[in-house]
Design an enzyme around this catalytic site. Structure first.
Site, PDB file in Angstrom:
ATOM      1  N   HIS A  10       0.821  -1.201   0.000  1.00  0.00           N
ATOM      2  CA  HIS A  10       0.000   0.000   0.000  1.00  0.00           C
ATOM      3  C   HIS A  10       0.864   1.263   0.000  1.00  0.00           C
ATOM      4  O   HIS A  10       1.598   1.516   0.950  1.00  0.00           O
ATOM      5  CB  HIS A  10      -0.893  -0.023   1.255  1.00  0.00           C
ATOM      6  CG  HIS A  10      -1.851   1.105   1.350  1.00  0.00           C
ATOM      7  ND1 HIS A  10      -1.806   2.048   2.351  1.00  0.00           N
ATOM      8  CD2 HIS A  10      -2.888   1.451   0.552  1.00  0.00           C
ATOM      9  CE1 HIS A  10      -2.785   2.905   2.182  1.00  0.00           C
ATOM     10  NE2 HIS A  10      -3.465   2.570   1.100  1.00  0.00           N
ATOM     11  N   HIS A  52      -0.696  10.906  -2.711  1.00  0.00           N
ATOM     12  CA  HIS A  52      -1.992  10.545  -2.135  1.00  0.00           C
ATOM     13  C   HIS A  52      -2.927  11.733  -1.945  1.00  0.00           C
ATOM     14  O   HIS A  52      -4.096  11.694  -2.330  1.00  0.00           O
ATOM     15  CB  HIS A  52      -1.789   9.849  -0.782  1.00  0.00           C
ATOM     16  CG  HIS A  52      -3.070   9.446  -0.120  1.00  0.00           C
ATOM     17  ND1 HIS A  52      -3.786  10.296   0.705  1.00  0.00           N
ATOM     18  CD2 HIS A  52      -3.802   8.304  -0.196  1.00  0.00           C
ATOM     19  CE1 HIS A  52      -4.877   9.675   1.113  1.00  0.00           C
ATOM     20  NE2 HIS A  52      -4.912   8.468   0.594  1.00  0.00           N
TER      21      HIS A  52
HETATM   22  O1  G3P Z   1      -6.861   1.225  -2.330  1.00  0.00           O
HETATM   23  C1  G3P Z   1      -6.964   1.084  -0.968  1.00  0.00           C
HETATM   24  C2  G3P Z   1      -6.623   2.325  -0.211  1.00  0.00           C
HETATM   25  O2  G3P Z   1      -5.466   2.868  -0.778  1.00  0.00           O
HETATM   26  C3  G3P Z   1      -7.717   3.359  -0.229  1.00  0.00           C
HETATM   27  O3  G3P Z   1      -7.526   4.392   0.697  1.00  0.00           O
HETATM   28  O4  G3P Z   1      -6.862   6.632   1.465  1.00  0.00           O
HETATM   29  O5  G3P Z   1      -5.196   4.827   1.481  1.00  0.00           O
HETATM   30  O6  G3P Z   1      -5.957   5.816  -0.661  1.00  0.00           O
HETATM   31  P1  G3P Z   1      -6.329   5.453   0.728  1.00  0.00           P
HETATM   32 CA    CA Z   2      -4.799   4.535  -2.202  1.00  0.00          CA
END
Ligand code: G3P
Ligand code: CA
Length: 228
Positions: A10, A52
């Site tokens: 992630h 992000h």
């Molecule tokens: O794709 C899963 C996750 O990345 C979604 O939330 O806020 O971490 O982009 P965020």
């Molecule tokens: Ca994400």
């Protein structure tokens, strides 16, 4: 025999390096991740950039909206010192740089954060036919639009809703390949409903070993983690 779960890093190996940086992506690959998740916004001059937040404030030396800066201005920012001085040379990657680095080796989950980035990403992907990608977004209207334009685009249906039955119905209508629920809403019923409809299930974001194990028992196909 236990099935192998697909591990999505992630924002890269974001627990040990600056999220959404080339170093985070390289470290994720070195750690054995199966795929890398990254977030995309559009610069003022229309280039997809990997970051992000809507603003650069939290993860760079700059301030202001990503969409107010050109790609050159964004790439000039220090995108590593906020995490540790050891990463002062890190910059915001262009999506094209990550695609070139990943080649046909590493699967990328491209999460579209800003609506205007969606169609640009489709154009960019045409230059990377070898790329192994999965496009996702919380913006479902955008996912449907992208599906209309590209019938074979691999789509991951991303949702933070606890009303998962409705979300699964939409994912099916969008011909999604996978369903990406918030991990706290994942149950056996959710997984079996998705599997009945040929949707793989990748919950986000799971860092605790005990939760990884309980999700394995529930039958998920993989998960997103900051600790790949
Ligand atoms: O794709 C899963 C996750 O990345 C979604 O939330 O806020 O971490 O982009 P965020
Ligand atoms: Ca994400």
């Amino acid at each position: 025999m236990q099935k192998n779960l697909f591990v999505w890093a992630h924002r890269g190996a974001s627990s040990i390096s600056p999220e959404n940086s080339m170093t985070a992506f390289r470290l994720a690959e070195a750690a054995g991740a199966d795929g890398i998740e990254l977030d995309v916004h559009l610069s003022r001059d229309g280039r997809p950039v990997v970051i992000h937040d809507e603003t650069v404030d939290r993860t760079t030396s700059g301030s202001g909206l990503v969409s107010d800066k050109t790609a050159a201005e964004l790439l000039d920012l220090d995108a590593g010192s906020w995490f540790s001085p050891d990463y002062a040379n890190e910059s915001i990657p262009l999506l094209t740089d990550v695609l070139a680095w990943a080649g046909d080796r590493m699967r990328l989950n491209i999460e579209i954060k800003s609506e205007d980035a969606g169609l640009v990403v489709l154009e960019v992907l045409k230059a990377f036919p070898q790329a192994r990608i999965l496009v996702s977004s919380f913006n479902h209207k955008l996912l449907f639009r992208m599906r209309q334009l590209d019938h074979s685009l691999p789509i991951g249906f991303l949702t933070d809703s606890r009303f998962w039955r409705l979300a699964v119905r939409r994912a099916i209508a969008c011909a999604a390949e996978s369903f990406h629920p918030q991990q706290k809403y994942v149950t056996r019923s959710l997984v079996s409903c998705c599997h009945q409809h040929n949707l793989t299930v990748y919950p986000w974001t799971v860092d605790s070993p005990s939760r990884k194990n309980s999700l394995r028992r529930i039958g998920v196909d993989g998960f997103f983690t900051n600790i790949p």
